[in-house]
Design an enzyme around this catalytic site. Sequence first.
Site, PDB file in Angstrom:
ATOM      1  N   PHE B 233      25.437  42.606  15.061  1.00 39.16           N
ATOM      2  CA  PHE B 233      24.195  42.041  14.520  1.00 39.16           C
ATOM      3  C   PHE B 233      24.407  40.720  13.807  1.00 39.16           C
ATOM      4  O   PHE B 233      23.539  40.256  13.078  1.00 39.16           O
ATOM      5  CB  PHE B 233      23.490  43.032  13.584  1.00 39.16           C
ATOM      6  CG  PHE B 233      23.197  44.362  14.213  1.00 39.16           C
ATOM      7  CD1 PHE B 233      22.500  44.436  15.405  1.00 39.16           C
ATOM      8  CD2 PHE B 233      23.635  45.537  13.631  1.00 39.16           C
ATOM      9  CE1 PHE B 233      22.237  45.655  16.016  1.00 39.16           C
ATOM     10  CE2 PHE B 233      23.388  46.757  14.230  1.00 39.16           C
ATOM     11  CZ  PHE B 233      22.680  46.818  15.414  1.00 39.16           C
ATOM     12  N   ILE B 459      29.631  43.546  22.640  1.00 37.90           N
ATOM     13  CA  ILE B 459      29.438  44.289  21.390  1.00 37.90           C
ATOM     14  C   ILE B 459      28.512  45.487  21.612  1.00 37.90           C
ATOM     15  O   ILE B 459      27.874  45.978  20.688  1.00 37.90           O
ATOM     16  CB  ILE B 459      28.931  43.381  20.252  1.00 37.90           C
ATOM     17  CG1 ILE B 459      27.583  42.728  20.601  1.00 37.90           C
ATOM     18  CG2 ILE B 459      29.953  42.306  19.916  1.00 37.90           C
ATOM     19  CD1 ILE B 459      26.951  41.981  19.403  1.00 37.90           C
ATOM     20  N   ILE B 582      16.713  37.417  33.854  1.00 44.51           N
ATOM     21  CA  ILE B 582      17.203  38.690  33.327  1.00 44.51           C
ATOM     22  C   ILE B 582      18.273  39.179  34.292  1.00 44.51           C
ATOM     23  O   ILE B 582      17.998  39.499  35.451  1.00 44.51           O
ATOM     24  CB  ILE B 582      16.059  39.721  33.215  1.00 44.51           C
ATOM     25  CG1 ILE B 582      14.966  39.201  32.271  1.00 44.51           C
ATOM     26  CG2 ILE B 582      16.594  41.077  32.758  1.00 44.51           C
ATOM     27  CD1 ILE B 582      15.396  38.964  30.841  1.00 44.51           C
ATOM     28  N   ASN B 584      20.605  41.818  34.077  1.00 43.40           N
ATOM     29  CA  ASN B 584      20.725  43.251  34.330  1.00 43.40           C
ATOM     30  C   ASN B 584      19.547  43.957  33.675  1.00 43.40           C
ATOM     31  O   ASN B 584      19.494  44.078  32.451  1.00 43.40           O
ATOM     32  CB  ASN B 584      22.050  43.762  33.755  1.00 43.40           C
ATOM     33  CG  ASN B 584      22.247  45.255  34.005  1.00 43.40           C
ATOM     34  OD1 ASN B 584      21.291  45.979  34.282  1.00 43.40           O
ATOM     35  ND2 ASN B 584      23.484  45.700  33.911  1.00 43.40           N
ATOM     36  N   THR B 587      20.489  47.013  31.070  1.00 41.16           N
ATOM     37  CA  THR B 587      21.019  46.706  29.740  1.00 41.16           C
ATOM     38  C   THR B 587      20.097  45.737  29.005  1.00 41.16           C
ATOM     39  O   THR B 587      20.035  45.759  27.776  1.00 41.16           O
ATOM     40  CB  THR B 587      22.447  46.132  29.842  1.00 41.16           C
ATOM     41  OG1 THR B 587      22.450  45.056  30.776  1.00 41.16           O
ATOM     42  CG2 THR B 587      23.418  47.201  30.293  1.00 41.16           C
ATOM     43  N   GLU B 658      18.183  38.808  20.400  1.00 35.74           N
ATOM     44  CA  GLU B 658      17.498  38.752  19.117  1.00 35.74           C
ATOM     45  C   GLU B 658      15.978  38.770  19.190  1.00 35.74           C
ATOM     46  O   GLU B 658      15.305  39.254  18.279  1.00 35.74           O
ATOM     47  CB  GLU B 658      18.005  37.531  18.333  1.00 35.74           C
ATOM     48  CG  GLU B 658      19.416  37.801  17.867  1.00 35.74           C
ATOM     49  CD  GLU B 658      20.214  36.568  17.505  1.00 35.74           C
ATOM     50  OE1 GLU B 658      20.372  36.335  16.322  1.00 35.74           O
ATOM     51  OE2 GLU B 658      20.688  35.859  18.412  1.00 35.74           O
TER      52      GLU B 658
END
Lengths: 331, 692
Positions: B233, B459, B582, B584, B587, B658
Site C-alpha cells: 500500500f 506485491i 486492462i 489481466n 487480477t 490506486e
Amino acid sequence: MRAFAYDRAGSAAEAVATVTAADGDTVYLGGGTNLVDLMRLGVARPARVVDVSGLPLDAVDELSGGGTLVGAAVRNSTLAADPRLRRDYPALSQALLAGASGQIRTMATVAGNLLQRTRCGYFTDVTKPCNKREPGSGCPARTGVHRDLAILGHSPACIATHPSDMAVALSALDATVHVLGADGGRVLALDDLLRLPGDAPDRDTTLRHGELITGIELPAPSALTRRSAYRKARDRASYAFAAGSVAAAVTVTDGRIDDVRLSFGAVAHRPWRARLAEDALRGGPADAAALGAAVDRELAAAAPFPDNAFKVPLVRRLAVATLLELIGGAR
Amino acid sequence: MTATADRTATTVRVEGPDKVTGAARYAAEHGAEGLAHGWIHGATVAHGRVLSVDVDAARAVPGVLAVFWHGNAPKLSKSPDPFSDVLQSDEVAFRGQVVALVVAETPEIAREVAATLRVEYAVEPHEVVLTDEHPRRYTPKRVNGFEDGDSVVGDPDAALAASPILIDARYSTPAEHNNPMEPHATVAEWSDGHLTVEDSNQGGVAVQALLAKIFLMLPGHIRVLNHHVGGGFGSKGTPRPATVLAAMASRELGRPVKVVLTRQQLFDLVGYRTPTRQRVRLGAGPDGRLRAISHEALSQTSTRTEFVEQSASGTRVMYAAPHRRTTHQVVELDVPMPSWLRAPGHAPGMFALESAMDELAVELGMDPVEIRRINEPDRDPEKDIPFSSRNLLACLDAGAERFGWDRRVPAVGARREGEWLVGLGVAASTYPVLAVPSVAKAMVDVQGRYLVAINATDIGTGARTALRTLAADELGVPAERVTVLIGDTRLPMATIAGGSMGTASWGWAVTKACRKLRRRIDRHGVGPDGLSAKGNTTADVLRLAKRSRHAFGAQFAEVRVNTVTGEVRVPRMVGVFAAGRIVNPVTARSQLLGGMTMGISMALHEHGVMDPRFGDHANHDLATYHVAAHADIGEIDVSWIDEHDPDVNGPGIKGIGEIGIVGTAAAVANAVYNATGVRVRDLPITLEKLLT
C-alpha cells in the site's frame, strides 16, 4: 513474552490445588483467546499456566429442577448452536453469535468469556499508566481516549467496560456461576461475581485466590426466557465489540408488562442490570412512552465522558426497540 | 461498453498454487544457518532525547547476543530517507521511534528483553494535534508526487464572491494506517563484504540504492530478493527500519539476522496517511456551471521529514472552471512519520471535492451525475494541455446503467425499509498515470521456451501474471511457454511497485524486449545458443509528448442507515473505470475490488486515534483499528471501459492499483446524505454521527 511453564490439569480439584498453592503468578488457561494476547502484550506475565480447557467441564446438562448447567469449558460456538438453548434462551445464543469471530468462538470457553479483561487501550498498552494493570499508576482514559468506555458505575480510578456480549445475556437471564475453591464449591449471582471498579479496579471479579469457575447455571426456562433477545450496535458488522448492547426479556398480558429483564452492555465494568427500569415497567403499560421513561430512569445515573456521551441515547434506543420488538412478537 | 473479469487459463495467477499450498516463501520465512533474531524497542516518549539504555542488564539474559542503540550502533552514512535513518542520534522525534534493537538466539528472548529494556530519557514537551489554525502551519514548495504546492488560474476570490451559488465546506479525514497482511520483515546476511537481504518491499531497486548509500557500498554488492510480498500500500516503497537494522546487526555480529515488525509497530514505523483538514469552495451559476473552484488542504508531518499529502491534486484535473486555486499547507508535529498509503492525496482529497460536488448538486436540485457532465473539461483545466484520453463521462453513464441510478429518489430520507433508511450516492475517481524507465530481457531457447527477466515486484497484485500475458501477446506464443523472473536485483533494473505505475513501466520494457526478440527470431531463427533481446524504456519515457495522463472512474454506492442505532451498511457498490489497457481481467478486477473495499473501510471504519497525552495512535492493533470485515462488504460490481490510449505509454496501460479507493468514501457519504439528510464531512462515518 515472559517464558512460562505449562501444565495440563488432570482434574478440577487438582487444578484448584495447584493454583491455590502457588502465588499470583500461576493462572488458569481456557481457550487462550484473551490471555495469550495479553501475555504477548506483556499485560499478563504468568510464570505458569494451568490449562483447564481439557477438563470434563464441557457438557451442557439439564438439571432436575429444569435449569441448565453449562460446563465452564464448553466452547462459545458449541453453546451458541445448542438447539434447546436457542429455543429456551434465545438472548444467550444471539449474544454469543454477536461476539468475536467464528474462529475465536470456536476456541473461547464459557468461563474464559466471563473472565476476559477489558479492551481499554490503556490497559493493553504496558507503556502507559493504568490502575487496573498497575494499581496507583493513574487512569489516563478519563481525559484521554475513552469513546468505547463506561458511562455507568465507573469510579475515579477506572472507566473500563466489560467486553463480553454473553455476560450481558446471562445477566438478564439471572444466570448463576458455580465456583470451586480449595474449601469447596459455592454459587454466585453473576452480579456478585463481576465487580464495579471502585477503588480496586485491578480486581474484575470477587473470585478468591485459586477459585475456578466450573459452570454457569441457567434458571429453568419460562415464557420470559423464551421471549428474550440480545441486540448489539457496533462499528462494523462483525468482529467488533459493542458500541452499546442490550439483553431483554419481557412477558405481556393485555397490554401490561407481567415481567421484564433488561441488561445493558458496553456501558460499565460489568453488564449493567437495569433494575430501576425493570421495577418501573413491571405491571405498567407496554408502550414506547412507558419503555422510554423507564429506561431514562435507569440512565439518569449515567455520567458519560465527552466522546462517549452518544452511548446514552444509543442504549436508550436499543432498549426501547428491543423491548418493543419482543412485545410486538408476543401479540 | 464495459468489460468484467472472464476467467481463462492464462489469466490465473502464476504463483497461485504456490501461495495456497504454502510453498511460496515470504521474507520472514527465510532462515539462514545460524540465524539470530532482532526485536525493536520503540520510544515510550513522544519527544526528547535518549540518555541511556541498560545494555548490561539486557546482555546478562542468556541468549541475548547484542543490544544496539545510538550509543553503540555503528555510524552509518546519512540516509536521504529518514525511514532508514535509525539509531544514529539521541533524538526522539515521535513515540515508537526505534530506540534500540535487541538481538538474541530466539525471537522469544529478543522480544521479552526488548519489551522490558530500561531506557532513560530527557523528556521534552510534545505537540501532536493538527488544528485548522495551527500557528506553525506553512506552505511547502512541493507536495508528494513531485507537484507544486499551490496553483492558481484566473481570479478565484473575485469569481467566488461573484458566483450566484456558493458551496463553502470544510472536510476532514483522520490518520489512516498501512496494514498489509504481511508485516515488514527482513533476513539479512553478509558474506565476503557482500550483503544479501530477503526483504518484504515494493521494489528491490530502492532498497538496494538506499542500503548502498548508508553502508557506503557498491549497489552491485547488495542483492535484494522479494519473490513474494504480502501487500504494501506504499508502506514498503522504500526501506523501513527492519531492513536497515537487520543489515546493520548482521554485519556487526557476523551472523544472519532476521527482524520482523509487530502489527503494533506498523502503526509507528512504516508511514501512514496523515490526517487532513480541507476547505472546498465551489462557485457556480444557476445552470450548475462552475465559475470557480478553490481547494485548500492542510496536513501534518513529522519533525523528521517533510511529507506533504497532495490532497488538492485531483482537483487540478477534475472539472472545468475559469478561476481556480489549490493550496497545501503542512504542520510539523512530534508525530510518527506519515508517508504513502494507497492513492496519496487523491484518496482524502477526492473525498472532499466529490462531497462538495454532491453538495452543489443538492443546492441546485440537479442530478449529481449531470452536474459532473456539464462541468466536464475538454482539456486539462489547469495546465491547458490535452488529455491523452479521458472517459469519465463514459464511466458515469455505464455505472449509472449498471447501478440503476434512475431509481434514486433525490428527496432525502424518502426510502425507508423497516428500521433502515436507504440512500444512493455517486462520486468520480481519478488517478495520474506515470511511467518510470525500466529494463527487461527476453530470451528464447532452441526448444521454444521463453524467459523474461525484470526486477519487477509482485506485491500480491498479479504483476507476474500480467507480465507473462504481455510477453506472450507480444511474442505471439501461448503464455504457458513463457516464464517470468522477477523479485531479484540481479535481474534487469526496474522501478518499484507503487504509484500505480508498476505494470505500465515494467510492461513497457517487457513488450519492447519481446518485440525485439521476436524480430530477431523472425530474422535469424533460434539456434542452439538461443536468442535474447533487451528492452530499455529510458529514452521512450523522455520522449513522451506533453499530455495530461490520468485514469478516471465512477463509483456508485447504496447505503442503509439504521434509524435506531445509526449503523451504516453498504450492501451494494458499482465501480466503472477507464484505465487504458486492462492486461489481466481477473487480477485487475481483484485490485479494483480491493481498492473499493478499502474505500468503504475508509468511509466507515478507519481512524487512527491520536492520543494527545502520549503522542501515539492509541488504537494500534487490528482489534481496535477497524478495517472492513467480510460482513461489511456486500456486492461490489467492478467493470471497465474499453479504452485504447496509445499516447499514455507503450503498452497503453494506465494502472489500477490506486484508483479503486479514490472517490469511494465520497460515494458512500453522498449516499448517507441521500438516505438521512445528514452530511457527514468528517470521516469515518461512525454511528454516533447519525444518531439524530
